[in-house]
Motif scaffolding. Structure first.
Motif, PDB file in Angstrom:
ATOM      1  N   ASN A   1       1.145  -0.817  -0.298  1.00 40.05           N
ATOM      2  CA  ASN A   1      -0.270  -0.160   0.064  1.00 40.05           C
ATOM      3  C   ASN A   1       1.161   1.317   0.615  1.00 40.05           C
ATOM      4  OD1 ASN A   1      -2.539  -1.120  -0.294  1.00 40.05           O
ATOM      5  ND2 ASN A   1      -2.705  -0.932   2.019  1.00 40.05           N
ATOM      6  N   LEU A   2       2.190   1.172   0.548  1.00 38.42           N
ATOM      7  CA  LEU A   2       2.546   2.309   0.677  1.00 38.42           C
ATOM      8  C   LEU A   2       3.932   2.500  -0.367  1.00 38.42           C
ATOM      9  CD1 LEU A   2       3.402   2.298   4.495  1.00 38.42           C
ATOM     10  CD2 LEU A   2       2.091   3.747   2.947  1.00 38.42           C
ATOM     11  N   GLY A   3       4.050   1.134  -1.745  1.00 37.71           N
ATOM     12  CA  GLY A   3       4.757   1.673  -2.827  1.00 37.71           C
ATOM     13  C   GLY A   3       6.201   1.120  -2.390  1.00 37.71           C
ATOM     14  N   LEU A   4       6.579   0.285  -1.188  1.00 40.16           N
ATOM     15  CA  LEU A   4       7.634  -0.061  -0.907  1.00 40.16           C
ATOM     16  C   LEU A   4       8.169  -1.178  -1.272  1.00 40.16           C
ATOM     17  CD1 LEU A   4       7.949   0.632   3.042  1.00 40.16           C
ATOM     18  CD2 LEU A   4       8.619   2.518   1.293  1.00 40.16           C
ATOM     19  N   ASN A   5       8.450  -0.979  -2.694  1.00 36.13           N
ATOM     20  CA  ASN A   5       9.254  -2.409  -3.393  1.00 36.13           C
ATOM     21  C   ASN A   5      10.130  -2.732  -2.948  1.00 36.13           C
ATOM     22  OD1 ASN A   5       6.469  -2.573  -4.697  1.00 36.13           O
ATOM     23  ND2 ASN A   5       7.439  -0.956  -6.135  1.00 36.13           N
ATOM     24  N   ILE A   6      10.469  -3.155  -1.955  1.00 30.49           N
ATOM     25  CA  ILE A   6      11.549  -3.599  -1.636  1.00 30.49           C
ATOM     26  C   ILE A   6      11.902  -5.214  -1.244  1.00 30.49           C
ATOM     27  CG2 ILE A   6      13.564  -3.622   0.362  1.00 30.49           C
ATOM     28  CD1 ILE A   6      12.406  -1.357   0.860  1.00 30.49           C
ATOM     29  N   LEU A   7      12.651  -5.876  -2.030  1.00 27.45           N
ATOM     30  CA  LEU A   7      13.202  -7.259  -2.023  1.00 27.45           C
ATOM     31  C   LEU A   7      11.356  -8.140  -2.655  1.00 27.45           C
ATOM     32  CD1 LEU A   7      15.279  -8.112   0.619  1.00 27.45           C
ATOM     33  CD2 LEU A   7      15.898  -7.847  -1.270  1.00 27.45           C
ATOM     34  N   GLN A   8      10.475  -7.344  -2.717  1.00 26.43           N
ATOM     35  CA  GLN A   8       9.128  -7.532  -3.880  1.00 26.43           C
ATOM     36  C   GLN A   8      10.172  -8.692  -5.089  1.00 26.43           C
ATOM     37  OE1 GLN A   8       6.554  -4.976  -5.018  1.00 26.43           O
ATOM     38  NE2 GLN A   8       5.242  -6.462  -5.642  1.00 26.43           N
ATOM     39  N   TYR A   9       9.325 -10.023  -4.994  1.00 28.48           N
ATOM     40  CA  TYR A   9       9.191 -11.240  -5.782  1.00 28.48           C
ATOM     41  C   TYR A   9       7.699 -11.841  -5.855  1.00 28.48           C
ATOM     42  CZ  TYR A   9      10.738 -14.766  -7.940  1.00 28.48           C
ATOM     43  OH  TYR A   9      11.546 -16.454  -9.090  1.00 28.48           O
ATOM     44  N   GLY A  10       7.676 -11.710  -7.590  1.00 31.16           N
ATOM     45  CA  GLY A  10       6.135 -12.435  -7.542  1.00 31.16           C
ATOM     46  C   GLY A  10       5.469 -11.444  -6.470  1.00 31.16           C
ATOM     47  N   GLN A  11       4.520 -11.814  -5.879  1.00 25.59           N
ATOM     48  CA  GLN A  11       3.515 -11.064  -4.914  1.00 25.59           C
ATOM     49  C   GLN A  11       3.273 -10.331  -3.532  1.00 25.59           C
ATOM     50  OE1 GLN A  11       0.259 -14.154  -5.923  1.00 25.59           O
ATOM     51  NE2 GLN A  11      -0.839 -12.979  -7.320  1.00 25.59           N
ATOM     52  N   ILE A  12       4.808 -11.021  -3.460  1.00 29.58           N
ATOM     53  CA  ILE A  12       4.972 -11.309  -1.407  1.00 29.58           C
ATOM     54  C   ILE A  12       6.374  -9.689  -1.602  1.00 29.58           C
ATOM     55  CG2 ILE A  12       6.063 -11.983   0.707  1.00 29.58           C
ATOM     56  CD1 ILE A  12       4.664 -15.221  -0.270  1.00 29.58           C
ATOM     57  N   ASN A  13       5.810  -9.196  -0.754  1.00 33.14           N
ATOM     58  CA  ASN A  13       6.778  -8.270  -1.209  1.00 33.14           C
ATOM     59  C   ASN A  13       7.939  -8.297   0.811  1.00 33.14           C
ATOM     60  OD1 ASN A  13       8.035  -5.484  -1.006  1.00 33.14           O
ATOM     61  ND2 ASN A  13       6.688  -4.088  -0.941  1.00 33.14           N
ATOM     62  N   TYR A  14       8.769  -8.618  -0.115  1.00 34.89           N
ATOM     63  CA  TYR A  14       9.594  -9.425   1.276  1.00 34.89           C
ATOM     64  C   TYR A  14      10.047  -8.519   2.314  1.00 34.89           C
ATOM     65  CZ  TYR A  14       8.872 -14.032  -0.873  1.00 34.89           C
ATOM     66  OH  TYR A  14       8.439 -15.084  -1.219  1.00 34.89           O
ATOM     67  N   GLY A  15      10.506  -7.682   1.919  1.00 35.97           N
ATOM     68  CA  GLY A  15      11.270  -6.575   2.565  1.00 35.97           C
ATOM     69  C   GLY A  15      10.898  -6.020   3.815  1.00 35.97           C
ATOM     70  N   PRO A  16       9.539  -5.331   3.755  1.00 42.06           N
ATOM     71  CA  PRO A  16       8.739  -4.969   4.989  1.00 42.06           C
ATOM     72  C   PRO A  16       8.372  -6.054   5.824  1.00 42.06           C
ATOM     73  CG  PRO A  16       8.386  -3.796   2.959  1.00 42.06           C
ATOM     74  CD  PRO A  16       9.140  -4.391   2.421  1.00 42.06           C
ATOM     75  N   ALA A  17       8.086  -7.501   4.633  1.00 48.18           N
ATOM     76  CA  ALA A  17       7.038  -8.242   5.582  1.00 48.18           C
ATOM     77  C   ALA A  17       7.922  -8.644   6.639  1.00 48.18           C
ATOM     78  CB  ALA A  17       6.333  -9.469   4.533  1.00 48.18           C
ATOM     79  N   LEU A  18       9.234  -8.948   6.005  1.00 51.85           N
ATOM     80  CA  LEU A  18      10.524  -9.802   7.178  1.00 51.85           C
ATOM     81  C   LEU A  18      11.093  -8.878   8.301  1.00 51.85           C
ATOM     82  CD1 LEU A  18      13.143 -11.911   4.213  1.00 51.85           C
ATOM     83  CD2 LEU A  18      11.160 -13.029   5.266  1.00 51.85           C
ATOM     84  N   LEU A  19      11.378  -7.446   7.616  1.00 45.70           N
ATOM     85  CA  LEU A  19      10.885  -6.962   8.778  1.00 45.70           C
ATOM     86  C   LEU A  19      10.653  -6.734  10.901  1.00 45.70           C
ATOM     87  CD1 LEU A  19      12.740  -4.610  10.315  1.00 45.70           C
ATOM     88  CD2 LEU A  19      11.625  -2.902   8.801  1.00 45.70           C
ATOM     89  N   LEU A  20       9.054  -6.797   9.255  1.00 44.47           N
ATOM     90  CA  LEU A  20       7.747  -6.952  10.453  1.00 44.47           C
ATOM     91  C   LEU A  20       7.759  -8.004  11.056  1.00 44.47           C
ATOM     92  CD1 LEU A  20       5.217  -4.339   9.750  1.00 44.47           C
ATOM     93  CD2 LEU A  20       6.471  -3.845  11.176  1.00 44.47           C
TER      94      LEU A  20
END
Length: 93
Positions: A54-73
């Motif tokens: 939603n915030l447009g943070l496309n860090i380590l995005q692969y496919g449909q999962i945005n791994y950067g913010p997901a792993l951090l949180l």
């Protein structure tokens, strides 16, 4: 609308549970602590993916999962669940 396939959801959930299990492995504790780490890690992973998209943070995005913010949180939430479990208190003997 956020569209995700079932295999993507399963992969993301397995990664989140792996992070929760690793936090428990490093920190130790009883079954309650493991459950808290797993649940909070899962919530943190999908919250991070949602906010990253939603915030447009496309860090380590692969496919449909945005791994950067997901792993951090996920790590932050697992550590919060570890703390919240209450097993870190000193017991009077």
């Amino acid at each position: 609308m956020f569209n995700m396939t079932f295999p993507t959801f399963i992969l993301g959930s397995m990664i989140a549970w792996l992070i929760g299990a690793l936090v428990h492995l490093v920190a130790g504790g009883k079954l309650l602590r493991l459950v808290f780490c797993l649940i909070f890690s899962w919530i943190g992973f999908w919250s991070g993916n949602y906010f990253g998209n939603n915030l447009g943070l496309n860090i380590l995005q692969y496919g449909q999962i945005n791994y950067g913010p997901a792993l951090l949180l996920s790590v932050i939430a697992a550590l919060f669940g570890f703390w919240l479990s209450g097993e870190n208190r000193e017991e009077d003997e």
